[in-house]
Design a protein around this motif. Structure first.
Motif, PDB file in Angstrom:
ATOM      1  N   ILE A  95       1.418  -6.875   3.860  1.00  0.00           N
ATOM      2  CA  ILE A  95       0.365  -5.902   3.579  1.00  0.00           C
ATOM      3  C   ILE A  95       0.771  -4.569   4.170  1.00  0.00           C
ATOM      4  N   ALA A  96       0.699  -3.511   3.377  1.00  0.00           N
ATOM      5  CA  ALA A  96       1.032  -2.168   3.851  1.00  0.00           C
ATOM      6  C   ALA A  96      -0.247  -1.413   4.178  1.00  0.00           C
ATOM      7  N   ALA A  97      -0.261  -0.783   5.338  1.00  0.00           N
ATOM      8  CA  ALA A  97      -1.355   0.105   5.734  1.00  0.00           C
ATOM      9  C   ALA A  97      -0.781   1.516   5.757  1.00  0.00           C
ATOM     10  N   VAL A  98      -1.043   2.274   4.693  1.00  0.00           N
ATOM     11  CA  VAL A  98      -0.392   3.566   4.476  1.00  0.00           C
ATOM     12  C   VAL A  98      -1.225   4.673   5.112  1.00  0.00           C
ATOM     13  N   ASN A  99      -0.701   5.218   6.204  1.00  0.00           N
ATOM     14  CA  ASN A  99      -1.481   6.137   7.016  1.00  0.00           C
ATOM     15  C   ASN A  99      -1.082   7.600   6.845  1.00  0.00           C
ATOM     16  N   CYS A 147       3.960   8.764   2.231  1.00  0.00           N
ATOM     17  CA  CYS A 147       4.703   7.577   1.802  1.00  0.00           C
ATOM     18  C   CYS A 147       5.723   8.077   0.786  1.00  0.00           C
ATOM     19  N   LEU A 148       6.899   8.444   1.281  1.00  0.00           N
ATOM     20  CA  LEU A 148       7.862   9.190   0.492  1.00  0.00           C
ATOM     21  C   LEU A 148       9.201   8.465   0.408  1.00  0.00           C
ATOM     22  N   ALA A 149       9.883   8.627  -0.705  1.00  0.00           N
ATOM     23  CA  ALA A 149      11.263   8.172  -0.854  1.00  0.00           C
ATOM     24  C   ALA A 149      11.411   6.716  -0.400  1.00  0.00           C
ATOM     25  N   GLY A 150      12.206   6.466   0.648  1.00  0.00           N
ATOM     26  CA  GLY A 150      12.401   5.102   1.130  1.00  0.00           C
ATOM     27  C   GLY A 150      11.133   4.460   1.631  1.00  0.00           C
ATOM     28  N   GLY A 151      10.163   5.263   2.081  1.00  0.00           N
ATOM     29  CA  GLY A 151       8.857   4.713   2.443  1.00  0.00           C
ATOM     30  C   GLY A 151       8.144   4.175   1.224  1.00  0.00           C
ATOM     31  N   MET A 152       8.323   4.885   0.100  1.00  0.00           N
ATOM     32  CA  MET A 152       7.719   4.450  -1.159  1.00  0.00           C
ATOM     33  C   MET A 152       8.405   3.192  -1.695  1.00  0.00           C
ATOM     34  N   THR A 153       9.717   3.110  -1.585  1.00  0.00           N
ATOM     35  CA  THR A 153      10.393   1.903  -2.064  1.00  0.00           C
ATOM     36  C   THR A 153      10.043   0.700  -1.192  1.00  0.00           C
ATOM     37  N   LEU A 154       9.813   0.946   0.097  1.00  0.00           N
ATOM     38  CA  LEU A 154       9.303  -0.121   0.968  1.00  0.00           C
ATOM     39  C   LEU A 154       7.933  -0.567   0.494  1.00  0.00           C
ATOM     40  N   LEU A 155       7.062   0.379   0.195  1.00  0.00           N
ATOM     41  CA  LEU A 155       5.716   0.050  -0.295  1.00  0.00           C
ATOM     42  C   LEU A 155       5.785  -0.820  -1.543  1.00  0.00           C
ATOM     43  N   LEU A 156       6.683  -0.476  -2.454  1.00  0.00           N
ATOM     44  CA  LEU A 156       6.788  -1.199  -3.722  1.00  0.00           C
ATOM     45  C   LEU A 156       7.203  -2.656  -3.530  1.00  0.00           C
ATOM     46  N   ALA A 157       7.774  -2.983  -2.369  1.00  0.00           N
ATOM     47  CA  ALA A 157       8.184  -4.362  -2.088  1.00  0.00           C
ATOM     48  C   ALA A 157       7.121  -5.153  -1.348  1.00  0.00           C
ATOM     49  N   THR A 158       5.992  -4.521  -1.009  1.00  0.00           N
ATOM     50  CA  THR A 158       4.897  -5.231  -0.345  1.00  0.00           C
ATOM     51  C   THR A 158       3.963  -5.833  -1.387  1.00  0.00           C
ATOM     52  N   ASP A 159       3.027  -6.637  -0.915  1.00  0.00           N
ATOM     53  CA  ASP A 159       2.159  -7.384  -1.830  1.00  0.00           C
ATOM     54  C   ASP A 159       0.761  -6.791  -1.979  1.00  0.00           C
ATOM     55  N   ILE A 160       0.198  -6.330  -0.882  1.00  0.00           N
ATOM     56  CA  ILE A 160      -1.140  -5.735  -0.880  1.00  0.00           C
ATOM     57  C   ILE A 160      -1.035  -4.411  -0.139  1.00  0.00           C
TER      58      ILE A 160
END
Length: 258
Positions: free
Chosen positions: A99-103, A106-119
């Motif tokens: 689960i990602a808690a986006v505070n 959420c850019l570039a590699g942060g965004m690609t990390l987000l895309l690999a999370t589930d919720i």
């Protein structure tokens, strides 16, 4: 400066990208520490779900620290060390829900990390972008691949090709995030999702995630057959017996993951 790993509650890991002075960007050291954190989530049977967030209130992660990588010498043979320092978004297989808690950013590699999370839960001020094309590179670690499966074609292409950002409300509208909340509610909301997951049978949860993610590769017939096979295995587990007993006895189940 670190990747903080804590277990605030039984069955739940909290990973914090702790480099707020650099918008929680990753240099080689932080990528290595994050890889070790992901391996711990994968291998520790007491962990049933994980939450990842960024330190501070401005940034989830701005991705790779380009200045540190521009000056870093990379040997050609590293290109074929494909399993070295594996990351969630680079292909490390972790079937426990993330689960990602986006505070914030959420850019570039942060965004690609987000895309690999589930919720994904986002604070109201969060922004999202894949701006690599503005720097002369592409969104790696799955950026060009996962976004096409997760957003409508035209929206995904707009983000990839313009590099422009979208706000949290737009991200929620397009299904990039599950929920947008006030900043002070962000971590509690993410942890609540983790608690709900951690109560469920861990083997079944991991099986459900793997089946869902492998489905597009298998096709419908293959996916249906894979479901049958996995369910037959799960029916022989202690958790399946416990779930049935708890239902009959009208009590909460105590799953062991066996």
């Amino acid at each position: 400066m670190s990747i903080d790993f804590t277990v605030p509650e039984d069955g739940i890991a909290l990973i914090t990208i702790n480099r707020p002075e650099k918008r929680n960007a990753f240099d080689a050291e932080h990528y290595s520490a994050l890889s070790a954190a992901w391996e711990r989530v994968r291998d520790d049977n007491s962990i049933r779900a994980a939450v990842i967030t960024g330190a501070g209130d401005k940034s989830f992660s701005a991705g790779a620290d380009l200045k540190s990588f521009i000056t870093r010498k990379s040997e050609l043979d590293e290109f074929w060390q494909t399993q070295k320092g594996m990351l969630l978004n680079r292909g490390l297989e972790i079937w426990k829900p993330i689960i990602a808690a986006v505070n914030g950013y959420c850019l570039a590699g942060g965004m690609t990390l987000l895309l690999a999370t589930d919720i994904r839960i986002a604070a109201k001020h969060a922004t999202f972008s894949l701006a690599e094309v503005k720097r002369g590179i592409i969104a790696g670690n799955g950026g060009t691949q996962r976004i096409m499966a997760q957003l409508p074609h035209a929206i995904a292409m707009e983000m990839l090709l313009t590099g422009n950002s979208i706000d949290a409300t737009t991200a929620e509208r397009w299904g990039l995030v599950n929920k947008v909340v006030e900043p002070e509610q962000l971590l509690d909301t993410a942890m609540d999702y983790a608690r709900q997951i951690a109560k469920n049978a861990p083997l079944a949860v991991q099986a459900a995630k793997e089946l869902a993610l492998r489905g597009p590769e298998l096709g419908l017939a293959g996916g249906l057959r894979f479901e049958q096979m996995v369910n037959k295995i799960l029916l022989a587990s202690n958790d399946a017996r416990e779930g049935t007993s708890a239902f009959k006895e009208k009590r909460d189940p105590a799953f062991s993951g066996t």
